[in-house]
Design a protein around this motif. Structure first.
Motif, short mmCIF file in Angstrom:
data_model
loop_
_atom_site.label_atom_id
_atom_site.label_comp_id
_atom_site.label_asym_id
_atom_site.label_seq_id
_atom_site.Cartn_x
_atom_site.Cartn_y
_atom_site.Cartn_z
N ASP A 1 1.34 26.34 -9.67
CA ASP A 1 2.29 27.20 -8.97
C ASP A 1 2.42 26.84 -7.49
N ASP A 2 1.71 25.81 -7.06
CA ASP A 2 1.65 25.50 -5.63
C ASP A 2 1.89 24.02 -5.37
N LEU A 3 3.13 23.66 -5.06
CA LEU A 3 3.46 22.26 -4.75
C LEU A 3 3.09 21.87 -3.33
N THR A 4 2.76 22.85 -2.48
CA THR A 4 2.45 22.51 -1.09
C THR A 4 1.17 21.71 -0.94
N GLN A 5 0.33 21.70 -1.98
CA GLN A 5 -0.93 20.96 -1.90
C GLN A 5 -0.75 19.46 -2.14
N LEU A 6 0.46 19.04 -2.56
CA LEU A 6 0.69 17.64 -2.93
C LEU A 6 0.24 16.64 -1.87
N PRO A 7 0.55 16.83 -0.57
CA PRO A 7 0.15 15.82 0.42
C PRO A 7 -1.36 15.63 0.58
N VAL B 1 0.84 -1.20 0.00
CA VAL B 1 0.00 0.00 0.00
C VAL B 1 0.87 1.25 0.00
N ALA B 2 1.88 1.28 0.86
CA ALA B 2 2.77 2.44 0.92
C ALA B 2 3.50 2.64 -0.40
N THR B 3 3.89 1.55 -1.05
CA THR B 3 4.58 1.61 -2.33
C THR B 3 3.67 2.19 -3.41
N GLN B 4 2.44 1.70 -3.49
CA GLN B 4 1.50 2.22 -4.48
C GLN B 4 1.25 3.70 -4.26
N SER B 5 1.03 4.11 -3.01
CA SER B 5 0.77 5.52 -2.73
C SER B 5 1.98 6.39 -3.05
N TRP B 6 3.18 5.88 -2.79
CA TRP B 6 4.39 6.63 -3.11
C TRP B 6 4.50 6.86 -4.62
N HIS B 7 4.22 5.84 -5.41
CA HIS B 7 4.29 6.00 -6.86
C HIS B 7 3.18 6.93 -7.36
N LEU B 8 2.00 6.87 -6.75
CA LEU B 8 0.94 7.80 -7.13
C LEU B 8 1.32 9.23 -6.77
N ARG B 9 2.03 9.40 -5.69
CA ARG B 9 2.52 10.74 -5.33
C ARG B 9 3.47 11.26 -6.42
N GLN B 10 4.29 10.39 -6.98
CA GLN B 10 5.19 10.83 -8.04
C GLN B 10 4.41 11.30 -9.27
N THR B 11 3.33 10.59 -9.59
CA THR B 11 2.49 11.00 -10.71
C THR B 11 1.85 12.36 -10.44
N LEU B 12 1.27 12.52 -9.27
CA LEU B 12 0.62 13.79 -8.92
C LEU B 12 1.64 14.93 -8.85
N ARG B 13 2.82 14.63 -8.34
CA ARG B 13 3.86 15.65 -8.26
C ARG B 13 4.28 16.12 -9.65
N HIS B 14 4.38 15.16 -10.56
CA HIS B 14 4.76 15.51 -11.93
C HIS B 14 3.77 16.50 -12.53
N TYR B 15 2.47 16.25 -12.36
CA TYR B 15 1.48 17.14 -12.96
C TYR B 15 1.37 18.47 -12.22
N LEU B 16 1.63 18.48 -10.94
CA LEU B 16 1.67 19.75 -10.22
C LEU B 16 2.86 20.58 -10.69
N GLU C 1 -4.32 4.00 -13.04
CA GLU C 1 -4.47 4.30 -14.46
C GLU C 1 -5.39 5.50 -14.68
N SER C 2 -6.52 5.56 -13.96
CA SER C 2 -7.46 6.66 -14.17
C SER C 2 -6.90 7.98 -13.66
N ILE C 3 -6.11 7.96 -12.59
CA ILE C 3 -5.49 9.19 -12.10
C ILE C 3 -4.59 9.78 -13.17
N GLU C 4 -3.75 8.95 -13.75
CA GLU C 4 -2.85 9.42 -14.81
C GLU C 4 -3.64 9.97 -16.00
#
Length: 477
Positions: free
Chosen positions: A172-178, A152-167, A346-349
């Motif tokens: 202009d605001d990376l602080t919303q990532l968490p 679970v932690a691994t999947q969430s970490w990789h999803l964070r990388q996807t979300l971070r990329h699009y942010l 997949e749908s998030i991406e």
């Protein structure tokens, strides 16, 4: 009169029974001169090339930091006799008499929050007492469940990388990532324990959750004041209870109850007709939204996610307007959208890519993830295994492994193992120890990456959640 059933908590409190049936007979199956055993846990690959290690501290505190008692032995003896398995009563009594009930095993592990490539040792388990050496394997069933929080932690970490990329690309605001991926998974898991363990694992990478047990577990097992946050949100019953003719009144009540300056209010809006509801929000309730000072978050909860999210954003843009940020993307005024239906990796991406193509910043959207977050994973997602890799016969250690001709992917490692990390490059390497680990010397640029976290009933490392989060996201700094 029928006896009162024991609670699940009481059943799970006996470590002797927290195993597989066949483990009870294994003490009779090893070579006669066996005197010590060494086992390890790894991810043999799978969906992700790297794993985020998390959750061992929870398991150790809950199951191994309490002593075995005579009553536990009596219970296990009676169970296995009726169950058809032999039982090593003498071995368990020896643990009580010699070690006050604490298991004489040494567990070493990589630091929680570490992101380690698959095919590397993450945990080792060793017992050097000839009387109970088999403990290193007996604990497999319980310890290998580490696959769940790690996955679970691994999947969430990789999803964070996807979300971070699009942010990074659109915002202009990376602080919303968490707060971009909210845990909706509590009702979709198989047990309360799964909600607690999986919910805590998700929070290594995010700080939004409606899985209360996961937040409580992160707080209690990792010394965190408050690991995650939530906001007032409507469900369909709180809207439909007003009747179809009262839908606008239900929305207005949400603003009246929770629409304060700086607040966030989430309102599901597809109970009847999403598009009619969006029109209500953008006309008769528009000024109330603006005057409230709150951020209104609309939740469409049905239909094709990719289509519905874009339609919702465009309707809200038409009603409330938007501003263009420095990346040339539009950010809605006063309102946002949360998508909680049909959400997976997949749908998030796909949705984030579609928003970008349409000229909208990732700021406009938050995801809520349920079953796909906490339940749609299994041990084979990352192909976790725990294997014996060395056994001591008399006074001599020898490596052991499995190497099935029918599946090379199940080949196990041999020897007494440890994990090294290159202090310059961050590379990890699993190596075999020529000597006992405490005699081992690491030279050059390589540091020992495993530390003793548990020994003979005592927890040796007690990390905070904040420390684990810093490790997991060190590369973002």
């Amino acid at each position: 009169m029928q006896a009162t059933p024991r609670s699940f908590a009481a059943i799970l409190s006996n470590p002797i029974l927290n195993t597989d049936s066949y483990k009870a007979s294994h003490y009779l199956q090893y070579p006669p001169q066996a005197s010590a055993m060494f086992s390890y846990i790894e991810s043999r690959g799978g969906r992700y090339e790297r794993t985020l290690f998390f959750g061992l501290q929870m398991l150790l505190k809950e199951y191994l930091c309490r002593p075995i008692t005579g009553a536990m032995i009596d219970e296990a003896k009676a169970f296995f006799a009726a169950h058809g398995e032999p039982f090593n009563e003498a071995g368990w009594r020896y643990i009580v008499n010699q070690y006050d009930g604490y298991l004489p095993v040494r567990i070493r592990a990589v630091a929680e929050g570490s992101v380690v490539p698959a095919h590397n040792v993450l945990v080792t388990v060793e017992c050097e007492d000839p009387e109970v050496f088999w403990l290193a394997s007996y604990l497999e069933t319980m310890l290998l469940r580490i696959w769940y929080p790690v996955t679970v932690a691994t999947q969430s970490w990789h999803l964070r990388q996807t979300l971070r990329h699009y942010l990074q690309k659109t915002s202009d605001d990376l602080t919303q990532l968490p707060f971009k991926l909210h845990d909706f998974g509590a009702r979709g898991v198989s047990s309360a324990e799964s909600a607690a363990i999986g919910g805590a694992a998700h929070l290594v990478s995010f700080m939004g959750s409606d899985t209360v047990l996961g937040v409580v577990a992160a707080n209690q097992f990792y010394n965190e004041p408050m690991a995650a946050f939530s906001v007032p949100a409507a469900e369909h019953s709180t809207i439909t209870a007003w009747g179809r003719d009262g839908e606008a009144d239900a929305y207005r009540n949400m603003l009246r109850q929770f629409g304060k300056e700086g607040a966030i209010v989430s309102v599901v809006s597809d109970s009847y007709d999403l598009f009619a509801a969006l029109d209500v929000w953008g006309t008769q309730l528009k000024q109330a939204v603006i005057d409230s000072g709150a951020m209104l978050v609309i939740r469409p909860d049905s239909g094709d996610p990719l289509t519905i999210v874009l339609q919702t954003l465009r309707a809200l843009d038409e009603s409330f307007g938007s501003t263009v940020n420095s990346k040339g993307r539009r950010v809605l005024n006063y309102v946002r959208v949360i998508q909680g239906d049909g959400v997976n990796a997949e749908s998030i991406e796909a949705i984030l890519a579609a928003l970008d193509d349409a000229g909208y910043a990732a700021d406009n959207l938050v995801f809520g993830m349920g079953g796909a977050l906490l339940q749609q994973v299994n041990r084979d997602t990352q192909r976790f295994a725990m294997k014996c890799s060395a056994i001591r016969i008399g006074a001599t250690w020898q490596g052991v492994c499995k190497d099935p001709v029918t599946d090379a992917g199940k080949r196990s490692k041999k020897g007494r193992l440890t994990l090294l990390r290159n202090r310059r490059t961050g590379e990890y390497r699993t190596v075999e120890l020529p000597l006992a680990w405490d005699d081992h010397r690491v030279e050059g640029e390589w540091d020992e990456a495993l530390t003793t976290v548990f020994e003979s009933g005592k927890l040796r490392v007690d990390d905070s959640f904040a420390t684990i989060r810093l490790r997991a996201h060190a590369d973002e700094v």
